[in-house]
Design an enzyme around this catalytic site. Structure first.
Site, PDB file in Angstrom:
ATOM      1  CB  SER A 151      -0.967  -0.037   1.173  1.00 20.62           C
ATOM      2  OG  SER A 151      -1.888  -1.081   0.989  1.00 20.62           O
ATOM      3  CE  LYS A 203     -18.416  19.475   9.023  1.00 20.14           C
ATOM      4  NZ  LYS A 203     -17.071  19.670   8.461  1.00 20.14           N
TER       5      LYS A 203
END
Length: 331
Positions: A151, A203
């Site tokens: 990764s 949000k």
């Protein structure tokens, strides 16, 4: 021994002799207590201190290294805290790693960079910061993987000119995973309810105390897809592979031999093999100096304690959202 080595030895011996002479005058020739044995011991101690100081000065004046090595070990994070995983070790903060690469680049005696990679990954932007510093290094860069290069580690490796790995190294994990804790049922059983006070439709997307709406799920999946697209693009560019080839790996990890067959690494070998290759590229006999930040003993002992198993489920770790940090995203 070359001229530089002789010069360093001469400076060190001269410094030691001068220190012994000063110590003799101060503690033996003019004793204040009359105990000559104490004076002799102090002379020896002074000589040893002088030898150490002179050695450092000689090392600065007569540098012999021409290759810098910078290591990335353990989970990658901005502050070196090992991320949110409780088993994550304390590692070198990303900014310190970048600083060492930049210091090597600014060192006029350094002609090449050797990157040691033993990491399952870490946070997205810190991993990209290290990769950016590697790409901007003025000289050839060769990386070598030890146990794990997954990764975020592979993100960094893709910025190097070449990548070496051991036969049993774990390489790859080019993918993204997003996760959140769904505590809606638990909150309901506990008599807790979620009241929303937010400006902006998404949000509070992913808040664990309520069920996720389908449009929120699509929004968060889109963010993950964007991360994955960036990862694939960088690897394809750095490794000169097609994006289709990268996506076909399906975020799996491969042992070194398989990674070599897929083109994810350039050669199988150890640190010495990577160093020798860098010497070939530079057409010189490589002399390596490890560039590393000053760290305490406990920090040094903890580096490298991440297990191989972590590499399968971890990777580049980042957080989507603001300070509440409900969504955990890993490449």
């Amino acid at each position: 021994m070359n001229a530089s080595g002789i010069g360093r030895l001469a400076v060190s011996l001269l410094g030691a002799l001068l220190a012994v002479a000063v110590g003799y005058v101060l503690f033996f020739e003019l004793p204040t207590t009359g105990v000559e044995l104490v004076g002799v011991l102090l002379v020896i101690a002074t000589g040893l201190i002088g030898l150490r100081i002179a050695g450092r000065l000689a090392g600065s004046a007569f540098t012999t290294y021409n290759v810098a090595q910078v290591a990335v070990e353990g989970p990658i994070s901005r502050d070196g805290g090992g991320g949110r995983l409780p088993s994550g070790p304390t590692t070198t903060p990303t900014d310190d790693i970048v600083e060492q690469i930049e210091a090597a680049d600014a060192d006029e005696t350094v002609e090449g960079l050797l990157m040691k990679l033993n990491t399952p990954g870490g946070e997205v932007v810190p991993s990209d910061d290290i990769r950016k510093a590697v790409v901007e290094f003025d000289g050839p860069t060769i990386a070598y993987a030890t146990d794990v290069c997954g990764s975020g580690g592979y993100w960094i490796a893709s910025g190097c000119d070449e990548l070496f790995a051991r036969e049993a190294s774990l390489v790859g994990s080019i993918g993204v995973i997003g996760s959140r804790v769904n505590a809606a049922d638990l909150a309901e059983r506990a008599g807790l309810s979620y009241e929303r006070f937010a400006a902006g439709k998404y949000k509070d997307a992913g808040v664990p105390l309520r069920e996720m709406e389908e449009d929120e799920r699509a929004y968060l999946q889109g963010l993950i897809d964007d991360f994955y697209g960036q990862f694939v693009e960088r690897v394809a560019e750095g490794r000169e592979l097609s994006e289709e080839t990268i996506r076909a790996t399906e975020a799996r990890v491969y042992v070194g031999e398989e990674a070599l067959e897929l083109g994810l690494v350039d050669s199988l070998g150890t640190r010495e093999d990577a160093k020798d290759r860098l010497g070939e590229v530079l057409d010189l006999d490589p002399d390596v100096r490890e560039f590393e930040p000053d760290r305490g003993m406990m920090a040094r002992l903890s580096v490298g304690s991440a297990s191989v198993a972590y590499a399968f489920g971890a990777g580049i770790a980042s957080v989507v959202g603001d300070s509440d940090r409900e969504i955990d995203v890993r490449l």
